[in-house]
Design an enzyme around this catalytic site. Structure first.
Site, PDB file in Angstrom:
ATOM      1  N   LYS A 231      23.189  -9.142 -15.142  1.00  0.00           N
ATOM      2  CA  LYS A 231      23.175  -7.890 -14.396  1.00  0.00           C
ATOM      3  C   LYS A 231      22.816  -6.762 -15.344  1.00  0.00           C
ATOM      4  O   LYS A 231      23.424  -6.615 -16.408  1.00  0.00           O
ATOM      5  CB  LYS A 231      24.524  -7.605 -13.739  1.00  0.00           C
ATOM      6  CG  LYS A 231      24.469  -6.394 -12.803  1.00  0.00           C
ATOM      7  CD  LYS A 231      25.677  -6.329 -11.885  1.00  0.00           C
ATOM      8  CE  LYS A 231      25.499  -5.227 -10.847  1.00  0.00           C
ATOM      9  NZ  LYS A 231      26.600  -5.184  -9.874  1.00  0.00           N
TER      10      LYS A 231
ATOM     11  N   VAL B 226      20.409  -7.869 -10.488  1.00  0.00           N
ATOM     12  CA  VAL B 226      20.851  -9.181 -10.947  1.00  0.00           C
ATOM     13  C   VAL B 226      19.621 -10.047 -11.172  1.00  0.00           C
ATOM     14  O   VAL B 226      18.787 -10.214 -10.283  1.00  0.00           O
ATOM     15  CB  VAL B 226      21.797  -9.851  -9.939  1.00  0.00           C
ATOM     16  CG1 VAL B 226      22.249 -11.215 -10.465  1.00  0.00           C
ATOM     17  CG2 VAL B 226      23.012  -8.969  -9.670  1.00  0.00           C
TER      18      VAL B 226
ATOM     19  N   GLY C  43      21.174  -3.814  -6.155  1.00  0.00           N
ATOM     20  CA  GLY C  43      22.023  -2.952  -5.335  1.00  0.00           C
ATOM     21  C   GLY C  43      22.214  -1.627  -6.024  1.00  0.00           C
ATOM     22  O   GLY C  43      21.548  -1.319  -7.031  1.00  0.00           O
ATOM     23  N   GLY C  44      23.149  -0.825  -5.512  1.00  0.00           N
ATOM     24  CA  GLY C  44      23.323   0.518  -6.014  1.00  0.00           C
ATOM     25  C   GLY C  44      23.737   0.594  -7.468  1.00  0.00           C
ATOM     26  O   GLY C  44      23.453   1.573  -8.157  1.00  0.00           O
ATOM     27  N   MET C  45      24.416  -0.443  -7.979  1.00  0.00           N
ATOM     28  CA  MET C  45      24.916  -0.403  -9.350  1.00  0.00           C
ATOM     29  C   MET C  45      24.045  -1.162 -10.338  1.00  0.00           C
ATOM     30  O   MET C  45      24.304  -1.134 -11.539  1.00  0.00           O
ATOM     31  CB  MET C  45      26.337  -0.962  -9.398  1.00  0.00           C
ATOM     32  CG  MET C  45      27.383  -0.010  -8.885  1.00  0.00           C
ATOM     33  SD  MET C  45      27.477   1.501  -9.865  1.00  0.00           S
ATOM     34  CE  MET C  45      28.048   0.842 -11.430  1.00  0.00           C
TER      35      MET C  45
ATOM     36  N   ILE D 299      17.057 -11.866  -8.818  1.00  0.00           N
ATOM     37  CA  ILE D 299      17.849 -12.467  -7.745  1.00  0.00           C
ATOM     38  C   ILE D 299      18.153 -11.441  -6.663  1.00  0.00           C
ATOM     39  O   ILE D 299      17.944 -11.689  -5.480  1.00  0.00           O
ATOM     40  CB  ILE D 299      19.170 -13.048  -8.300  1.00  0.00           C
ATOM     41  CG1 ILE D 299      18.882 -14.161  -9.303  1.00  0.00           C
ATOM     42  CG2 ILE D 299      20.042 -13.574  -7.153  1.00  0.00           C
ATOM     43  CD1 ILE D 299      20.126 -14.686  -9.998  1.00  0.00           C
TER      44      ILE D 299
ATOM     45  N   ASP E  89      35.658  -2.914  -3.178  1.00  0.00           N
ATOM     46  CA  ASP E  89      34.417  -3.067  -2.425  1.00  0.00           C
ATOM     47  C   ASP E  89      34.276  -4.490  -1.904  1.00  0.00           C
ATOM     48  O   ASP E  89      33.211  -5.106  -2.000  1.00  0.00           O
ATOM     49  CB  ASP E  89      33.210  -2.693  -3.286  1.00  0.00           C
ATOM     50  CG  ASP E  89      31.936  -2.469  -2.454  1.00  0.00           C
ATOM     51  OD1 ASP E  89      32.072  -2.135  -1.257  1.00  0.00           O
ATOM     52  OD2 ASP E  89      30.828  -2.622  -2.991  1.00  0.00           O
TER      53      ASP E  89
END
Length: 302
Positions: free
Chosen positions: A49, A34, A29-31, A26, A150
């Site tokens: 995730k 997904v 990102g940085g973490m 999907i 965030d």
């Protein structure tokens, strides 16, 4: 593998993760990444995730675990619920509700490209509804001892059929129970409160600042960083100019706004956290009052 962008998921397709079967990707990102998955036990599509262990140091592992734990303990209609937390030999993961819709960031990007300049901001009624739901969810989270840290349009999802707003990604959440996480600056520059940039202690008023900036972005047609050459220049200006960062009032940039909205946004985004709204509920009450006072039944300014 140097970054999350180098990680491929091809070998995970049709594999089992917890009680789910991976279908596709999907977003990433940085973490983490997904993934779309099918939960066979309840016969439903969900999101998973993952964070590859090859990218982990101890601080990153703690932040990912914190994201899962913080979100899993929050139960609110505008916060994406967590179903399951676990790990494989290859990655850490948690599963969560799949929201059928799109990120607020995508909605804003599409809106800004409208061929009519007067349609390059979100409708006032829609904006107030979204912000009110976000503030209600954050007020609940803050009372549970969790701040998000965030808040940005990319972490706000709008359900397609209902218009319901969801907050996602508590990966930067700070759990206010005495644990030390780390003192690195984390967040997204445009929406970061000044105290976050300075690496100072933060509380729920950092989220209030972020929501205020997001509210401003939803109501004015200009890019907030448009006059700056780089993120660094914007951060420097934010710290040096303080409350003079934005030279024009929102009502000067959007004729549909009553000047009372200037007051609301200014109070939410003031440099000194002591001068902001004390709680998200206080901020929400101001937004709701604005809607009742200055918008008619069609969502137009009265």
């Amino acid at each position: 593998m140097d970054s999350i962008e180098d990680y491929t998921i091809d070998h995970l397709l049709a594999e089992q993760v917890g009680t789910a079967t991976i279908i596709g990707e999907i977003a990433r990102g940085g973490m983490g990444i997904v993934l779309l998955a099918y939960q066979r036990t309840l016969k439903r599509r969900i999101a998973v995730k993952i964070l590859p262990k090859l990218l982990l140091d101890e601080a990153t592992r703690q932040r990912f675990q914190l994201e899962a734990e913080a979100a899993a303990n929050l139960s609110h209609p505008n916060i994406i619920p967590i179903y399951e937390v676990g790990e494989t030999d290859e990655f850490l993961f948690f599963t969560m509700q799949l929201v059928q819709g799109e990120a607020l960031s995508d909605i804003l990007q599409r809106t800004r490209k409208h061929f009519l300049p007067s349609r390059r901001t979100l409708p006032l009624m829609q904006t107030i509804t979204i912000i009110s739901q976000i503030l209600d969810a954050l007020d609940y989270a803050h009372r549970q001892g969790v701040i998000h840290q965030d808040i940005k349009p990319g972490n706000i999802l709008i359900e397609r059929n209902t218009g319901r707003t969801f907050i996602s990604d508590f990966g930067l959440a700070k759990v206010l129970r005495g644990e030390e996480i780390d003192s690195c600056i984390r967040g997204t520059p445009v929406y970061m409160a000044p105290e976050q940039i300075k690496g100072a202690d933060t509380d729920g008023r950092a989220d209030i600042y972020s929501v205020g900036i997001m509210l401003l972005e939803m109501l004015v047609p200009q890019e907030l960083m448009g006059s700056y050459d780089s993120t660094g220049d914007f951060l420097k200006a934010k710290m040096e100019k303080g409350d003079a960062l934005f030279s024009q009032r929102p009502s000067e940039l959007n004729s549909l706004l009553h000047p009372e909205m200037d007051t609301i946004i200014r109070k939410a985004t003031t440099y000194n956290p002591m001068q902001r709204y004390a709680t998200c509920m206080e901020f929400r009450n101001a937004i709701d009052h604005y809607g009742h006072q200055y918008l008619n039944a069609n969502g137009d300014r009265t």
